[in-house]
Design a protein around this motif. Structure first.
Motif, short mmCIF file in Angstrom:
data_model
loop_
_atom_site.label_atom_id
_atom_site.label_comp_id
_atom_site.label_asym_id
_atom_site.label_seq_id
_atom_site.Cartn_x
_atom_site.Cartn_y
_atom_site.Cartn_z
N PRO A 138 40.57 25.38 35.39
CA PRO A 138 41.67 24.53 36.20
C PRO A 138 42.57 25.25 36.83
O PRO A 138 43.00 24.64 38.06
N SER A 139 42.98 26.58 36.54
CA SER A 139 44.04 27.19 37.00
C SER A 139 43.26 28.59 37.80
O SER A 139 42.41 28.93 37.45
N LEU A 140 44.26 29.02 38.57
CA LEU A 140 43.84 30.30 39.38
C LEU A 140 44.97 31.24 39.67
O LEU A 140 46.22 30.72 39.93
N ALA A 141 44.75 32.38 39.35
CA ALA A 141 45.82 33.42 39.77
C ALA A 141 45.17 34.37 40.75
O ALA A 141 44.27 34.85 40.62
N VAL A 142 45.69 34.17 42.09
CA VAL A 142 45.03 34.95 43.07
C VAL A 142 46.33 35.62 44.16
O VAL A 142 47.31 35.17 44.21
N ASN A 143 45.60 36.76 44.70
CA ASN A 143 46.23 37.31 45.98
C ASN A 143 45.85 36.58 46.98
O ASN A 143 44.64 36.54 47.29
N PRO A 144 46.52 35.95 47.82
CA PRO A 144 46.22 35.02 48.73
C PRO A 144 45.51 35.74 49.87
O PRO A 144 44.82 35.27 50.74
N ALA A 145 45.58 37.12 50.07
CA ALA A 145 45.43 37.78 51.31
C ALA A 145 43.75 38.24 50.99
O ALA A 145 43.38 39.36 51.05
N LEU A 146 43.00 37.22 50.68
CA LEU A 146 41.33 37.66 50.52
C LEU A 146 40.71 37.75 51.90
O LEU A 146 41.06 37.06 52.91
N PRO A 147 39.69 38.62 52.26
CA PRO A 147 39.08 38.69 53.49
C PRO A 147 38.37 37.82 53.75
O PRO A 147 37.69 37.04 52.89
N SER A 148 38.09 37.51 55.10
CA SER A 148 37.17 36.60 55.64
C SER A 148 35.77 36.86 55.34
O SER A 148 34.82 36.20 55.26
N ASP A 149 35.61 38.37 55.21
CA ASP A 149 34.20 38.86 54.66
C ASP A 149 34.52 40.04 53.65
O ASP A 149 35.42 40.59 53.67
N ALA A 150 33.46 40.18 52.69
CA ALA A 150 33.77 41.20 51.71
C ALA A 150 32.47 41.97 51.58
O ALA A 150 31.18 41.57 51.79
N THR A 151 32.60 43.14 51.61
CA THR A 151 31.51 44.16 51.50
C THR A 151 30.91 44.34 50.03
O THR A 151 30.15 44.15 49.89
N LEU A 152 31.97 43.90 49.02
CA LEU A 152 31.44 44.10 47.66
C LEU A 152 32.40 42.99 47.01
O LEU A 152 33.54 43.09 46.94
N VAL A 153 31.55 42.12 46.08
CA VAL A 153 32.24 41.24 45.15
C VAL A 153 31.62 41.29 43.93
O VAL A 153 30.61 41.72 43.65
N LYS A 154 32.44 41.60 42.88
CA LYS A 154 32.04 41.71 41.48
C LYS A 154 32.53 40.43 40.72
O LYS A 154 33.83 40.04 40.78
N VAL A 155 31.65 39.71 39.98
CA VAL A 155 31.96 38.64 39.09
C VAL A 155 31.66 39.14 37.68
O VAL A 155 30.54 39.66 37.06
N ALA A 156 32.95 39.07 36.59
CA ALA A 156 32.71 39.26 35.57
C ALA A 156 33.47 38.11 34.54
O ALA A 156 34.37 37.62 34.96
N LEU A 157 32.90 38.34 33.16
CA LEU A 157 33.55 37.21 32.18
C LEU A 157 34.73 38.11 31.87
O LEU A 157 34.76 39.25 31.63
N GLY A 158 35.79 37.24 31.41
CA GLY A 158 37.24 37.84 30.85
C GLY A 158 38.18 38.02 32.04
O GLY A 158 37.99 37.67 33.25
N GLY A 159 39.29 38.32 31.57
CA GLY A 159 40.55 38.71 32.54
C GLY A 159 41.57 37.78 31.69
O GLY A 159 41.47 36.89 31.05
N ILE A 160 42.92 37.91 32.30
CA ILE A 160 44.24 37.37 31.80
C ILE A 160 44.70 36.83 33.37
O ILE A 160 44.90 37.36 34.05
N LEU A 161 44.91 35.51 32.81
CA LEU A 161 45.21 34.71 33.82
C LEU A 161 46.91 34.76 33.75
O LEU A 161 47.61 34.28 32.79
N THR A 162 47.66 35.53 34.80
CA THR A 162 49.05 35.63 34.94
C THR A 162 49.47 34.77 36.06
O THR A 162 48.84 34.97 37.11
N ALA A 163 50.69 34.32 35.94
CA ALA A 163 51.43 33.47 37.01
C ALA A 163 50.52 32.46 37.93
O ALA A 163 49.90 32.70 38.97
N PRO A 164 49.73 31.73 37.05
CA PRO A 164 48.90 30.68 37.95
C PRO A 164 49.67 29.96 39.08
O PRO A 164 50.89 29.59 38.69
#
Length: 209
Positions: A138-164
């Protein structure tokens, strides 16, 4: 001008179809754009930029080869096709991270990651060229400055949701981006015929006077 999330979803779905995607991915695009807007991002801008690139004209060249844990394609990966593939292969994340190379509009992967988080009942972390984004569904913690294209993206289970990010109930898209979505959406409308114009005017084809 603001729009309801329902209107964002409907317009985005039709625009994606008008850009040449099939109805299945178009439905996914509508839901993804709605989710991004609800998370406080301008999903309409992100989708409009993607549709303007015309990746739907050669879909096979922009789909990932889903073999092992390192996915790439013949050309830059479409985030809609890639996100759908991640959803189909979410179980693979239990055995290791999935790495994607050369991805367009990587922010559009976030709603698919959220779907995985909901289904697997664990946060998911997406790292986009070194920037970590965490969602629990339901929630997202994100740096809004994501690039329009990405050279490398990694998807992984886990993580800590801070400041959603605060959830939004309406969207305020960039007007130019909203115009782009409507331009694509209009391609799906059937052209008016003489009979439909008469029926739309309420006169019909008969005269009862």
């Amino acid at each position: 001008m603001s729009f309801s999330l329902n209107e964002v979803e409907a317009t985005s779905k039709r625009a994606t179809r008008g850009a040449g995607y099939g109805w299945g991915l178009s439905e996914e695009a509508g839901k993804a754009t709605r989710w991004l807007c609800a998370a406080g991002l301008d999903g309409a801008q992100i989708l409009a930029d993607l549709l303007d690139r015309g990746l739907a004209h050669a879909p096979g060249r922009h789909r990932p080869a889903c073999q092992g844990n390192e996915w790439g394609g013949d050309e830059i990966l479409c985030p809609l096709a890639t996100g759908a593939a991640l959803s189909d292969h979410m179980g693979s994340l239990r055995t290791g991270d999935i790495t994607l190379t050369n991805v367009a509009a990587p922010a559009l992967l976030l709603p698919f990651a959220a779907n995985i988080a909901r289904n697997l009942k664990t946060p998911v972390t997406i790292t986009v060229d070194g920037v970590e984004v965490v969602t629990d569904g339901p929630s997202l913690a994100v740096n809004p400055a994501l690039p329009s294209d990405a050279t490398l993206v990694k998807v992984a289970l886990g993580g800590i949701l801070t400041a959603p990010a605060a959830s939004a109930s309406r969207a305020v898209p960039d007007p130019a981006a909203w115009a782009v979505l409507n331009r694509f959406a209009h391609r799906t409308y059937a052209p008016a015929t003489e009979a439909s114009r008469l029926l739309g005017a309420g006169s019909g084809l008969s005269d009862n006077d």
